[in-house]
Enzyme design. Structure first.
Site, mmCIF file in Angstrom:
data_model
loop_
_atom_site.group_PDB
_atom_site.id
_atom_site.type_symbol
_atom_site.label_atom_id
_atom_site.label_comp_id
_atom_site.label_asym_id
_atom_site.label_seq_id
_atom_site.Cartn_x
_atom_site.Cartn_y
_atom_site.Cartn_z
ATOM 1 N N SER A 22 -5.603 -104.695 -6.520
ATOM 2 C CA SER A 22 -5.660 -104.756 -7.977
ATOM 3 C C SER A 22 -7.093 -104.560 -8.440
ATOM 4 O O SER A 22 -8.040 -104.858 -7.705
ATOM 5 C CB SER A 22 -5.124 -106.105 -8.463
ATOM 6 O OG SER A 22 -5.041 -106.126 -9.876
ATOM 7 N N ASP A 23 -7.238 -104.052 -9.647
ATOM 8 C CA ASP A 23 -8.566 -103.913 -10.230
ATOM 9 C C ASP A 23 -8.456 -104.054 -11.744
ATOM 10 O O ASP A 23 -7.470 -103.632 -12.341
ATOM 11 C CB ASP A 23 -9.192 -102.557 -9.880
ATOM 12 C CG ASP A 23 -10.676 -102.543 -10.199
ATOM 13 O OD1 ASP A 23 -11.444 -103.183 -9.460
ATOM 14 O OD2 ASP A 23 -11.069 -101.924 -11.202
ATOM 15 N N THR A 24 -9.482 -104.668 -12.330
ATOM 16 C CA THR A 24 -9.512 -104.897 -13.774
ATOM 17 C C THR A 24 -10.791 -104.330 -14.366
ATOM 18 O O THR A 24 -11.863 -104.479 -13.783
ATOM 19 C CB THR A 24 -9.438 -106.413 -14.079
ATOM 20 O OG1 THR A 24 -8.225 -106.939 -13.536
ATOM 21 C CG2 THR A 24 -9.476 -106.684 -15.574
#
Length: 197
Positions: free
Chosen positions: A70-72
């Site tokens: 995941s990446d934000t």
């Protein structure tokens, strides 16, 4: 038996995945997070989520493994605001967010030996107007140092948020609704660790 691995060192992502009752093992592999020239924010977060998951999968000797990456990214006026490099960078970022709306894009990717799926979730967050004293006091707490956009909505910066549209869990770091849907596609159910009544 499918084993889920989480390709993230983020304590927030670990907490969110545990919240929906999914057992996992952490498997973190560092990757280059440099934005490519002309790369759109949604393409950037999806690329990193997939890259984290694939890099972790490549280190495993487990044919049944499924890896979640995941990446934000916090985005203001189309520009990605990363983690602050220093105090001044954080103060500048928070001043720019003051009294305005920005977007938070979070990608989640699941990869296995023969499959890869990803989703990108966009949420809109509005900050109330902040004065320099508030911004400096927030920096002094230490919370902004490792956060995209120099703030954590689940922490002390919650008092800055006057409005939000979208997924709260995605802003924290993992969109739980979309994550659950992807896990189901890989035959990994939620609520595995909840006690029966």
């Amino acid at each position: 038996m499918t084993t889920l691995y989480l390709a993230s060192a983020s304590p927030r992502r670990r907490e969110l995945l545990a919240q929906i009752g999914v057992p996992f093992t952490t498997q973190v592999v560092p990757i280059d997070e440099t934005v490519q020239p002309g790369e759109a924010p949604d393409a950037y977060v999806e690329r990193l989520a997939r890259a984290k998951a694939q890099a972790a999968l490549d280190t495993l000797n487990d044919r049944d493994a499924v890896v979640l990456g995941s990446d934000t990214a916090v985005v203001l006026d189309g520009r990605i605001l990363g983690k602050p490099v220093d105090r001044e960078d954080a103060l500048t970022t928070l001043a720019a967010l003051s009294g305005r709306e920005h977007q938070v894009l979070t990608a989640v990717a699941l990869v296995s030996d023969n499959r890869a799926e990803a989703r990108v979730v966009t949420s809109t967050v509005r900050f109330k107007p902040l004065d320099r004293t508030q911004i400096e006091a927030y920096w002094a707490t230490g919370e902004p140092r490792d956060k995209a956009g120099s703030y954590g909505i689940q922490g002390l910066a919650a008092v800055f948020v006057s409005q939000m549209q979208g997924s709260y869990s995605a802003v924290v770091g993992l969109p739980l609704c979309e994550t659950a849907e992807l896990l189901a596609q890989f035959a990994i159910p939620c609520w595995q660790t909840t006690a029966s009544a």
